[in-house]
Write an enzyme that holds these catalytic residues in place. Structure first.
Site, PDB file in Angstrom:
ATOM      1  N   MET A 177     -45.397  30.766 -35.135  1.00 21.53           N
ATOM      2  CA  MET A 177     -44.202  31.525 -35.503  1.00 21.53           C
ATOM      3  C   MET A 177     -43.621  32.342 -34.358  1.00 21.53           C
ATOM      4  O   MET A 177     -42.603  32.990 -34.522  1.00 21.53           O
ATOM      5  CB  MET A 177     -44.528  32.526 -36.621  1.00 21.53           C
ATOM      6  CG  MET A 177     -45.218  31.958 -37.819  1.00 21.53           C
ATOM      7  SD  MET A 177     -44.540  30.394 -38.349  1.00 21.53           S
ATOM      8  CE  MET A 177     -42.825  30.782 -38.475  1.00 21.53           C
ATOM      9  N   MET A 347     -41.687  23.755 -37.295  1.00 19.80           N
ATOM     10  CA  MET A 347     -42.324  23.583 -35.986  1.00 19.80           C
ATOM     11  C   MET A 347     -41.599  22.630 -35.039  1.00 19.80           C
ATOM     12  O   MET A 347     -41.774  22.720 -33.825  1.00 19.80           O
ATOM     13  CB  MET A 347     -43.785  23.149 -36.148  1.00 19.80           C
ATOM     14  CG  MET A 347     -44.658  24.222 -36.705  1.00 19.80           C
ATOM     15  SD  MET A 347     -44.493  25.747 -35.780  1.00 19.80           S
ATOM     16  CE  MET A 347     -44.057  26.868 -37.087  1.00 19.80           C
ATOM     17  N   GLY A 384     -45.445  28.899 -41.720  1.00 14.23           N
ATOM     18  CA  GLY A 384     -46.510  27.935 -41.930  1.00 14.23           C
ATOM     19  C   GLY A 384     -47.657  28.440 -42.765  1.00 14.23           C
ATOM     20  O   GLY A 384     -47.986  27.887 -43.807  1.00 14.23           O
TER      21      GLY A 384
HETATM   22  N1  LIG Z   1     -51.298  19.135 -31.994  1.00 15.27           N
HETATM   23  C1  LIG Z   1     -50.930  20.185 -32.723  1.00 15.27           C
HETATM   24  N2  LIG Z   1     -51.701  21.279 -32.753  1.00 15.27           N
HETATM   25  C2  LIG Z   1     -51.323  22.339 -33.498  1.00 15.27           C
HETATM   26  C3  LIG Z   1     -50.116  22.324 -34.213  1.00 15.27           C
HETATM   27  C4  LIG Z   1     -49.310  21.153 -34.165  1.00 15.27           C
HETATM   28  O1  LIG Z   1     -48.242  21.052 -34.789  1.00 15.27           O
HETATM   29  N3  LIG Z   1     -49.748  20.120 -33.387  1.00 15.27           N
HETATM   30  N4  LIG Z   1     -49.748  23.418 -34.946  1.00 15.27           N
HETATM   31  C5  LIG Z   1     -50.293  24.721 -34.603  1.00 15.27           C
HETATM   32  C6  LIG Z   1     -50.085  25.639 -35.740  1.00 15.27           C
HETATM   33  S1  LIG Z   1     -48.472  25.839 -36.269  1.00 15.27           S
HETATM   34  C7  LIG Z   1     -51.078  26.303 -36.338  1.00 15.27           C
HETATM   35  S2  LIG Z   1     -50.704  27.459 -37.538  1.00 15.27           S
HETATM   36  C8  LIG Z   1     -52.480  26.126 -35.901  1.00 15.27           C
HETATM   37  C9  LIG Z   1     -53.533  26.243 -36.982  1.00 15.27           C
HETATM   38  O2  LIG Z   1     -54.776  26.131 -36.381  1.00 15.27           O
HETATM   39  P1  LIG Z   1     -56.108  26.815 -36.938  1.00 15.27           P
HETATM   40  O3  LIG Z   1     -55.857  28.153 -37.451  1.00 15.27           O
HETATM   41  O4  LIG Z   1     -57.118  26.716 -35.867  1.00 15.27           O
HETATM   42  O5  LIG Z   1     -56.476  25.780 -38.095  1.00 15.27           O
HETATM   43  P2  LIG Z   1     -57.192  25.955 -39.493  1.00 15.27           P
HETATM   44  O6  LIG Z   1     -57.776  24.629 -39.822  1.00 15.27           O
HETATM   45  O7  LIG Z   1     -56.259  26.521 -40.460  1.00 15.27           O
HETATM   46  O8  LIG Z   1     -58.349  26.974 -39.179  1.00 15.27           O
HETATM   47  C10 LIG Z   1     -58.735  27.928 -40.118  1.00 15.27           C
HETATM   48  C11 LIG Z   1     -60.244  28.086 -40.052  1.00 15.27           C
HETATM   49  O9  LIG Z   1     -60.646  29.146 -40.926  1.00 15.27           O
HETATM   50  C12 LIG Z   1     -61.703  28.715 -41.776  1.00 15.27           C
HETATM   51  N5  LIG Z   1     -61.621  29.517 -43.000  1.00 15.27           N
HETATM   52  C13 LIG Z   1     -61.030  29.227 -44.182  1.00 15.27           C
HETATM   53  N6  LIG Z   1     -61.084  30.280 -45.006  1.00 15.27           N
HETATM   54  C14 LIG Z   1     -61.713  31.271 -44.350  1.00 15.27           C
HETATM   55  C15 LIG Z   1     -62.053  32.631 -44.672  1.00 15.27           C
HETATM   56  O10 LIG Z   1     -61.757  33.141 -45.746  1.00 15.27           O
HETATM   57  N7  LIG Z   1     -62.693  33.332 -43.695  1.00 15.27           N
HETATM   58  C16 LIG Z   1     -63.029  32.796 -42.499  1.00 15.27           C
HETATM   59  N8  LIG Z   1     -63.633  33.575 -41.604  1.00 15.27           N
HETATM   60  N9  LIG Z   1     -62.718  31.533 -42.177  1.00 15.27           N
HETATM   61  C17 LIG Z   1     -62.066  30.783 -43.083  1.00 15.27           C
HETATM   62  C18 LIG Z   1     -61.504  27.229 -41.912  1.00 15.27           C
HETATM   63  O11 LIG Z   1     -62.713  26.578 -42.236  1.00 15.27           O
HETATM   64  C19 LIG Z   1     -60.980  26.842 -40.510  1.00 15.27           C
HETATM   65  O12 LIG Z   1     -62.008  26.566 -39.632  1.00 15.27           O
HETATM   66  O13 LIG Z   1     -52.601  24.837 -35.279  1.00 15.27           O
HETATM   67  C20 LIG Z   1     -51.764  24.686 -34.173  1.00 15.27           C
HETATM   68  N10 LIG Z   1     -52.112  23.448 -33.508  1.00 15.27           N
HETATM   69  N1  LIG Z   2     -49.691  19.577 -45.649  1.00 18.42           N
HETATM   70  C1  LIG Z   2     -49.650  20.607 -44.822  1.00 18.42           C
HETATM   71  N2  LIG Z   2     -48.702  21.557 -44.993  1.00 18.42           N
HETATM   72  C2  LIG Z   2     -48.641  22.576 -44.115  1.00 18.42           C
HETATM   73  C3  LIG Z   2     -49.569  22.727 -43.070  1.00 18.42           C
HETATM   74  C4  LIG Z   2     -50.581  21.728 -42.929  1.00 18.42           C
HETATM   75  O1  LIG Z   2     -51.444  21.795 -42.040  1.00 18.42           O
HETATM   76  N3  LIG Z   2     -50.569  20.690 -43.813  1.00 18.42           N
HETATM   77  N4  LIG Z   2     -49.483  23.767 -42.193  1.00 18.42           N
HETATM   78  C5  LIG Z   2     -48.553  24.848 -42.436  1.00 18.42           C
HETATM   79  C6  LIG Z   2     -48.157  25.398 -41.137  1.00 18.42           C
HETATM   80  S1  LIG Z   2     -49.158  26.566 -40.396  1.00 18.42           S
HETATM   81  C7  LIG Z   2     -46.986  25.080 -40.533  1.00 18.42           C
HETATM   82  S2  LIG Z   2     -46.576  25.827 -39.061  1.00 18.42           S
HETATM   83  C8  LIG Z   2     -46.016  24.202 -41.186  1.00 18.42           C
HETATM   84  C9  LIG Z   2     -45.424  23.138 -40.253  1.00 18.42           C
HETATM   85  O2  LIG Z   2     -44.476  22.405 -40.942  1.00 18.42           O
HETATM   86  P1  LIG Z   2     -43.529  21.386 -40.179  1.00 18.42           P
HETATM   87  O3  LIG Z   2     -42.929  22.007 -39.028  1.00 18.42           O
HETATM   88  O4  LIG Z   2     -42.639  20.787 -41.194  1.00 18.42           O
HETATM   89  O5  LIG Z   2     -44.604  20.274 -39.725  1.00 18.42           O
HETATM   90  P2  LIG Z   2     -44.907  19.391 -38.450  1.00 18.42           P
HETATM   91  O6  LIG Z   2     -45.452  18.103 -38.948  1.00 18.42           O
HETATM   92  O7  LIG Z   2     -45.737  20.154 -37.495  1.00 18.42           O
HETATM   93  O8  LIG Z   2     -43.510  19.122 -37.691  1.00 18.42           O
HETATM   94  C10 LIG Z   2     -42.293  18.982 -38.349  1.00 18.42           C
HETATM   95  C11 LIG Z   2     -41.396  17.932 -37.785  1.00 18.42           C
HETATM   96  O9  LIG Z   2     -40.972  18.230 -36.464  1.00 18.42           O
HETATM   97  C12 LIG Z   2     -40.527  17.006 -35.936  1.00 18.42           C
HETATM   98  N5  LIG Z   2     -40.240  17.107 -34.511  1.00 18.42           N
HETATM   99  C13 LIG Z   2     -41.010  16.788 -33.459  1.00 18.42           C
HETATM  100  N6  LIG Z   2     -40.366  17.025 -32.307  1.00 18.42           N
HETATM  101  C14 LIG Z   2     -39.143  17.484 -32.619  1.00 18.42           C
HETATM  102  C15 LIG Z   2     -37.994  17.877 -31.865  1.00 18.42           C
HETATM  103  O10 LIG Z   2     -37.980  17.869 -30.640  1.00 18.42           O
HETATM  104  N7  LIG Z   2     -36.899  18.289 -32.547  1.00 18.42           N
HETATM  105  C16 LIG Z   2     -36.850  18.291 -33.915  1.00 18.42           C
HETATM  106  N8  LIG Z   2     -35.730  18.689 -34.503  1.00 18.42           N
HETATM  107  N9  LIG Z   2     -37.917  17.918 -34.644  1.00 18.42           N
HETATM  108  C17 LIG Z   2     -39.047  17.533 -34.019  1.00 18.42           C
HETATM  109  C18 LIG Z   2     -41.666  16.071 -36.317  1.00 18.42           C
HETATM  110  O11 LIG Z   2     -41.256  14.714 -36.262  1.00 18.42           O
HETATM  111  C19 LIG Z   2     -42.001  16.544 -37.711  1.00 18.42           C
HETATM  112  O12 LIG Z   2     -41.420  15.734 -38.714  1.00 18.42           O
HETATM  113  O13 LIG Z   2     -46.617  23.507 -42.263  1.00 18.42           O
HETATM  114  C20 LIG Z   2     -47.318  24.351 -43.168  1.00 18.42           C
HETATM  115  N10 LIG Z   2     -47.645  23.506 -44.272  1.00 18.42           N
HETATM  116 MO   LIG Z   3     -48.467  27.074 -38.288  1.00 22.18          MO
END
Ligand SMILES: Nc1nc2c(c(=O)[nH]1)N[C@H]1C(S)=C(S)[C@@H](COP(=O)(O)OP(=O)(O)OC[C@H]3O[C@@H](n4cnc5c(=O)[nH]c(N)nc54)[C@H](O)[C@@H]3O)O[C@H]1N2
Ligand SMILES: Nc1nc2c(c(=O)[nH]1)N[C@H]1C(S)=C(S)[C@@H](COP(=O)(O)OP(=O)(O)OC[C@H]3O[C@@H](n4cnc5c(=O)[nH]c(N)nc54)[C@H](O)[C@@H]3O)O[C@H]1N2
Ligand SMILES: [Mo]
Ligand code: SF4
Length: 756
Positions: A177, A347, A384
């Site tokens: 974010m 994202m 997210g």
């Molecule tokens: N390639 C790629 N990488 C990405 C992204 C992407 O779009 N592409 N997106 C990024 C984004 S937007 C995000 S938000 C991050 C998320 O990345 P992370 O935050 O690393 O992913 P999570 O799997 O949500 O990790 C949460 C952890 O908390 C643990 N957990 C669950 N409940 C609890 C609890 O109550 N207490 C404790 N202590 N632990 C708990 C779960 O088992 C898990 O290990 O990933 C990022 N990484």
């Molecule tokens: N099922 C499920 N739901 C989730 C989560 C999850 O882990 N699983 N995670 C939560 C979290 S923390 C987050 S941050 C959100 C993420 O939610 P989204 O942002 O909707 O998810 P993503 O799949 O990371 O990426 C969204 C889109 O960005 C597009 N994209 C890639 N590159 C570009 C670009 O250059 N320009 C544009 N316009 N688009 C592009 C990809 O093709 C993809 O369709 O989802 C939340 N909800």
């Molecule tokens: Mo996220």
């Protein structure tokens, strides 16, 4: 119902969307029942789904200290009773006791061995003390999560900043974010959306850019579908380089090139001005034009117009790969003066090195056309994680932040924080230290020696994992988690935490809604809440008097935190107000116990006397910002000829540590794959399930091919989801970041692909 053929198709599509999301319709009572098939439970408690930032209200059914059911809360304004497949899978995730972390562990001779809490906590405290004594306060760090409850994020921040006196604290919302936040600040001078999800029910058209809402905000997408099927002329534009399930609802598809959003949005602004679709009255009354970057200089409308000269549709077509006509059509539709337009993004926009400005340019379109501040017309940055807003952004869970919009670098802000915390103002350092990527770099460089990692799994979710793992190898690492993860492989101490609703807490969702979660069950005997762990360590480090909260710490901590919010525009209600509002929550600012539905408008927002006032900015107006296209950090070339983008699938939550435990979800989506366009598959002579190797400048990985699956990237683009622990795509992902927000460019990088 009298259905035209067109409407019938849309209603059918809406049904398909619900099925695809595995959504429970409103009247379906219970997702899971006990072994005897009974729906009777001992008690229902109220909570919020643990997964995404939509923040669906749910009830948790308990028998014998076991969660046997969840169901959506009908009169919760977020989800009106619906839950998607992940929410419905929560009981199964919660009940997986086989691999659940049950006892604290300490690494001895390379192996993690079980121990008792005192031994584990004493060791953690000793390591902190030793490192601080030898190497200074900035040699210890905390990396947390927007999946922490509000109280936990607040206490973690207070522990580091007011207790230890270091700004070495970050959370995973930096990966997510950060660009949304800097975007909000640049335009409005304060964080978070002004609208609400309810705007969906009033919008005539939707602009979805960089959001795969169908898979990642499924319940909102169902609401959008319902809106579209109820009104015959509701239209949807989708801008994404990849075709996704979200396209089932689109009328205009903009398959732009990765990272070309800045050019597209500037070009739409160009058309809006060129064809005089500008709402001049709105622009005159409520906006100012600014030069980008530091936003220091004010410019005139004419100067702003001139800044768009490089983005005439024909020129923008070259950058975006779209046609000039597609861009014009999208701009005209967006700006249609008779229609209310809502934009959603996520994202695909934020995770770019141009993330902040892309956010600003989306606001530009709404401000130029006056499509803001009325039901159905609003720019809406989707969040997210379940408490990305409540915990990460509002609490200020970052190196440079203090609660509710305050900055460590501002003396007055530090003084206010120090007063509430009861410490000397000099205790809180004035300089931010490391943003997330830099924090892991500092570990690799040996500058940070001890890291406490809570509710996040960086060894899978951070970009450029080889570099991150270097840091995790080197430092003394404490991990608080609930299940085994990649990060635990690097842990020196493992602290087993309570899961969702094993303790009470609060989450703040993506529409400013703060919701109370009741405790539903007791956690396993030797497991402790994250909050308890934080308070115990604070005590052991000698800050007992700053962290003594009586026998209901969640309440006292919340009420202390609330003091920070009052008068800032981020005002929260009292703890008791949220308990009373459980099942629906309250939208801040909460003034005299009353929530604020739409911000910045006099009808709803007590901070505004008349009309619209963007009071986050001193001048009370919103900034229309001139920013230019600079391109992604890494573009395909001869050696690495493909774009790689990464993201999510509906079944799994991030690193899969929870959702891979639910049989239905795992069976539906058992492993990661690489999705490619049929033309590219032909070129490479590969088809479904063939094995290929992907290589970037940072790493390589083998994956199975998917062609014609649920998503289809444009030619030259590959997509890989990141949920699969066995296939760590982040070994390949670049760790360049937006210079303003420091959010990494997860969405764009260059790779080569070879058939194996
Ligand atoms: N390639 C790629 N990488 C990405 C992204 C992407 O779009 N592409 N997106 C990024 C984004 S937007 C995000 S938000 C991050 C998320 O990345 P992370 O935050 O690393 O992913 P999570 O799997 O949500 O990790 C949460 C952890 O908390 C643990 N957990 C669950 N409940 C609890 C609890 O109550 N207490 C404790 N202590 N632990 C708990 C779960 O088992 C898990 O290990 O990933 C990022 N990484
Ligand atoms: N099922 C499920 N739901 C989730 C989560 C999850 O882990 N699983 N995670 C939560 C979290 S923390 C987050 S941050 C959100 C993420 O939610 P989204 O942002 O909707 O998810 P993503 O799949 O990371 O990426 C969204 C889109 O960005 C597009 N994209 C890639 N590159 C570009 C670009 O250059 N320009 C544009 N316009 N688009 C592009 C990809 O093709 C993809 O369709 O989802 C939340 N909800
Ligand atoms: Mo996220
Ligand atoms: S849409 Fe998000 S909050 Fe709602 S049930 Fe699904 S995962 Fe949970």
């Amino acid at each position: 119902m009298n259905l035209t053929r067109r409407n019938f198709l849309k209603v059918a599509a809406a049904g398909a969307v619900m099925t695809a999301a595995g959504c429970s319709p409103k009247d379906e009572e219970v997702a899971e029942v006990n072994e005897d098939g009974e729906q009777e439970v001992e008690q229902w408690t109220k909570a919020v789904c643990r997964f995404c930032g939509v923040g669906c209200g749910c009830e948790v059914g308990v028998i014998d200290n076991k969660i046997v059911a969840v169901k959506g809360i009908e009169d919760n304004p977020v989800n009106n009773g619906m839950l998607c497949m992940k929410g419905l899978a929560l009981p199964e995730v919660m009940n997986d006791r086989e691999e659940r972390l049950m006892k604290p562990q300490i690494r001895k001779n390379g192996e993690l061995v079980e121990t008792d809490w005192d031994t584990a906590l004493d060791l953690v405290a000793d390591k902190f003390k030793e490192s601080i004594a030898k190497h200074g306060k900035d040699s210890v760090a905390f990396y947390g999560s927007a999946q922490n409850y509000i109280q936990e994020g607040y206490i973690a921040s207070k522990l580091m900043k007011a207790g230890i006196g270091t700004n070495n604290i970050e959370c995973n919302a930096r990966l997510c974010m950060a660009s949304a936040v800097t975007g909000f600040y640049g335009t409005f001078g304060m964080d978070e959306p002004m609208g609400v999800y309810g705007d969906i029910d009033y919008a005539d058209q939707f602009f979805l850019i960089g959001s795969n809402m169908a898979e990642n905000h499924p319940v909102l997408f169902v609401r959008l579908t319902q809106r579209k099927s109820s009104e015959s002329d509701v239209r949807v534009i989708v801008a994404d380089p990849r075709k996704t399930r979200t396209h089932t609802m689109s009328d205009i598809d903009l398959f732009l090139k990765c990272g070309s959003d800045v050019a597209l949005l500037n070009s739409m602004a160009y058309v809006i001005i060129d064809e005089d679709l500008v709402d001049h009255e709105f622009v005159d009354n409520y906006t100012k034009f600014k030069k980008g970057k530091g936003l220091e200089g004010e410019i005139s409308f004419e100067e702003f117009k001139k800044s768009l000269n490089d983005y005439a549709p024909k020129k923008a077509a070259e950058i975006t790969g779209l046609t000039a006509e597609e861009i014009r059509e999208a701009a005209r539709m967006f700006a249609d003066p008779d229609k209310k337009t809502t934009t959603f993004w996520c994202m695909g926009v934020n995770q770019q090195v141009q993330g902040t400005k892309t956010n600003n340019l989306i606001y530009n379109l709404h401000l130029l056309t006056g499509k803001i501040g009325e039901p159905g017309s609003t720019p809406f940055s989707l969040t997210g994680q379940p408490s990305a807003c409540g915990t990460a952004r509002e609490v200020g869970y970052f190196t440079h932040r203090l609660p509710n919009g305050r900055n460590v670098s501002n003396f007055e802000d530090r003084k206010e924080a120090a007063e509430i915390w009861g410490v000397d103002v000099d205790k809180i350092p004035a300089e931010p230290t490391y943003h997330t990527v830099a924090m892991f770099d500092a570990m690799a460089e040996g500058e940070i020696k001890v890291l406490w990692n809570m509710v996040t799994n960086p060894a899978q979710s951070m970009p450029n994992l080889n570099r991150v793992n270097e840091g995790l190898e080197k430092a003394f690492v404490i991990v608080s988690d609930v299940f085994p993860t990649e990060t635990i492989e690097y842990a020196d101490v493992v602290l087993p935490s309570s899961l969702w609703v094993e303790e009470e807490g609060m989450f703040g969702n993506g529409e400013r809604r703060t919701q109370f979660l009741e405790k539903a069950i007791d956690s396993p005997e030797s497991v402790r809440s994250d909050l308890w762990q934080l308070l115990e360590i604070a005590k052991r480090l000698g800050y007992g008097d700053l962290f003594s909260y009586g026998d209901h710490p969640e309440k006292e901590i919340f009420n202390e935190y609330r003091e920070f919010t009052l008068g800032t525009g981020y005002d929260l209600g009292r703890y008791e107000d949220y308990v009373a509002a459980k099942g629906r929550g309250l939208l801040w600012p909460v003034i005299d116990g009353q929530e604020t539905v739409r911000r910045f408008i006099a009808e709803d927002d007590p901070y505004v006397d008349e009309g619209i006032e963007f009071y986050g900015n001193e001048h009370g107006k919103a900034n229309i910002v001139a920013e230019g296209y600079t391109g992604p950090a890494e573009l395909p070339d001869e050696e690495y000829p493909y774009f790689l983008t990464t993201g999510r699938v509906i079944e799994h939550w991030h690193t899969g540590s929870m959702t891979m435990r639910a049989e239905e979800l795992r069976e539906e989506m058992p492993e990661a794959y690489v999705e490619l366009h049929p033309e590219d598959a032909d070129k490479l002579n590969v088809t479904d399930d063939d094995l290929v190797k992907l290589t970037s400048r940072r790493g390589e990985i083998e994956l199975k091919v998917r062609v014609g699956g649920r998503g289809e990237p444009q030619p030259g683009l590959l997509f890989v989801p990141f949920f699969d622990r066995e296939k760590l795509i982040n070994l390949l992902v670049i760790d360049e970041y937006d210079p303003v927000s420091k959010e990494p460019e997860f969405k764009i990088g260059a790779v080569k692909i070879e058939k194996l």
